[in-house]
Design an enzyme around this catalytic site. Structure first.
Site, PDB file in Angstrom:
ATOM      1  CG  HIS A   1      -1.676  -1.220   1.466  1.00  0.00           C
ATOM      2  ND1 HIS A   1      -2.928  -1.493   0.941  1.00  0.00           N
ATOM      3  CD2 HIS A   1      -1.321  -2.312   2.184  1.00  0.00           C
ATOM      4  CE1 HIS A   1      -3.320  -2.691   1.352  1.00  0.00           C
ATOM      5  NE2 HIS A   1      -2.353  -3.226   2.100  1.00  0.00           N
TER       6      HIS A   1
ATOM      7  CE  LYS B   1      11.570  19.367 -11.102  1.00  0.00           C
ATOM      8  NZ  LYS B   1      10.388  19.640 -11.925  1.00  0.00           N
TER       9      LYS B   1
END
Ligand code: ARG
Length: 448
Positions: free
Chosen positions: A143, A270
């Site tokens: 999960h 980034k």
């Protein structure tokens, strides 16, 4: 009115089949001569002429003519221009319907070999990562919640297994399509004493198709290829998703090498995992082509229908996508660096050991369901007070279950992993077995 003649033309894409088309024609011509259907001299001229045509195509000076629609007509016309009337005898006992069915099978056979080799190279990269980081612990997830510690190598070998099933699916496709369709004619067979088995062995097929109508109408092998491709890309896409998540600052599990990341044009900090993202995106295209072929086929009455010409572009696109994607992953994975400290510190985070502590209580005679309840209450208590299980004094433990002893502190991530020593588990010796098994499979695949 506009000129619509281009609508039915396929040479822009079917010229990719020239090697298969020429190989099929040579085998057909040789058989016709052997059976006395055409003269030996004509067959020799045809075979030499086809080699000359191949040379022209490869040098880029073949006069492709859209007015001749497809590659079959282009090659046959050029052959006749080069060698004269003998060229016009090549199509004896053959139709473009069984000819294209043959070309597509031959091309698919090569595409399967190439795809399997690509899958093998990604598998080798996965095993390499497992071997180089054989001791590294990491949190295992369900999960997307931290669940239990596992070995990073175990995680890599999970992908090895997925790709192993992909290899099996492509091999199944190859085995089922290993049937020569040539000799079926347009749909009903041919009125010449052909030797289909001779053509089959010349082109390395194990058998000949048993029904001429099925043979010219069948594209099941493409539907199978596309579905094996879709499943393989789904696996690559799941791996891509993990790489994208793992390389985020939030997870910070791995770093990709510079060749496989791109800077943002406005945000200097980034490093985007573009290759993994594009692979995840290309998976959608491959699924689309699977839907494409299934939909082309679903409404077709027997036998050949021109709709079948639409089997090609999606197929070639999928072949190319598999080739480039598998090659990117084979090269990208070895350069992926692990943030081992972070992986191991998260693997050792005490809540991850709650299941092991429940198992510990089971070892002291507590029924599992009750032990599970104890650990649930303990975790809630620690969470509420911002405590870690490993810092909790033994007296506190005993408030939840009197069976707790000092040895509860010996439960660590390494101990947790080592305890999962059943076949298929993440214990180091089991993972070592997994690596050995994987290497055996790869070695056997290399053997001639
Ligand atoms: N270009 C056609 C295809 O790809 C070849 C077969 C055409 N046959 C015909 N009878 N028009 O399917």
């Amino acid at each position: 009115m506009q000129d619509h003649s281009d609508y039915t033309v396929s040479i822009r894409y079917d010229r990719r089949l020239y090697l298969q088309d020429i190989a099929g024609s040579k085998a057909h011509a040789a058989m016709l001569a052997k059976q006395g259907i055409i003269e030996k001299e004509d067959a020799d001229a045809i075979i030499d002429g086809l080699s000359a045509v191949q040379g022209e195509i490869e040098r880029g000076d073949f006069p492709w003519d859209p007015a001749l629609e497809d590659l079959h007509m282009n090659i046959e016309r050029r052959l006749t221009d080069l060698i004269g009337p003998a060229g016009a005898r090549l199509h004896t006992g053959r139709s473009r319907n069984d000819q294209i069915a043959l070309d597509m099978r031959l091309y698919t056979r090569g595409a399967i070999d190439e795809t399997v080799a690509g899958l093998r190279s990604v598998q080798r990269a996965l095993v390499g990562l497992a071997e180089r980081h054989v001791d590294v612990l990491m949190p295992g997830y369900t999960h997307l919640q931290r669940a239990q510690p596992v070995l990073f190598a175990h995680h890599m070998l999970a992908y090895f297994e997925m790709l192993e099933r992909d290899v099996g699916r492509f091999a199944d496709c190859a085995a089922r399509m290993d049937v020569l369709p040539l000799g079926s004619g347009a749909l009903a067979g041919v009125p010449y004493p052909t030797d289909r088995n001779a053509v089959a062995s010349a082109l390395e097929f194990s058998a000949i198709s048993p029904n001429s109508m099925d043979a010219v109408a069948d594209r099941d092998f493409l539907a199978e290829f596309h579905s094996a491709a879709a499943i393989a890309m789904m696996h690559i896409s799941r791996l891509s998703e993990e790489i994208v998540i793992w390389s985020s600052r939030e997870f910070d599990f791995v770093q990709l090498s510079d060749e496989f990341t791109t800077g943002s044009s406005i945000m200097p900090q980034k490093r985007n995992p573009d290759f993994a993202e594009i692979a995840r995106g290309k998976t959608g295209r491959v699924y689309g082509s699977l839907m494409g072929i299934l939909t082309v086929l679903k409404g077709l009455p027997l036998t050949y229908n021109r709709d079948l010409q639409e089997d090609k572009e999606g197929f070639f696109d999928t072949v190319d996508t598999l080739r480039s994607t598998l090659s990117v992953f084979a090269d990208m994975l070895p350069g992926m660096r692990l943030n081992t400290d972070r992986l191991e510190s998260l693997a050792g985070e005490s809540y991850m050991l709650a299941t092991d502590m429940a198992d510990y209580l089971v070892g002291k005679g507590v029924p599992f369901r009750d032990a599970h309840g104890v650990m649930r209450r303990l975790c809630q208590h620690c969470e509420a007070d911002g405590l870690s299980l490993s810092d909790l004094p033994i007296a506190e433990y005993r408030r939840f279950a009197p069976q707790f002893d000092e040895d509860v502190y010996a439960i660590t991530a390494s101990a947790s992993v080592a305890a999962r020593d059943n076949p298929g588990g993440t214990a180091p010796n089991r993972v070592a077995e997994g690596i050995a098994r994987a290497n055996q499979i790869l070695l056997a695949a290399e053997a001639p």
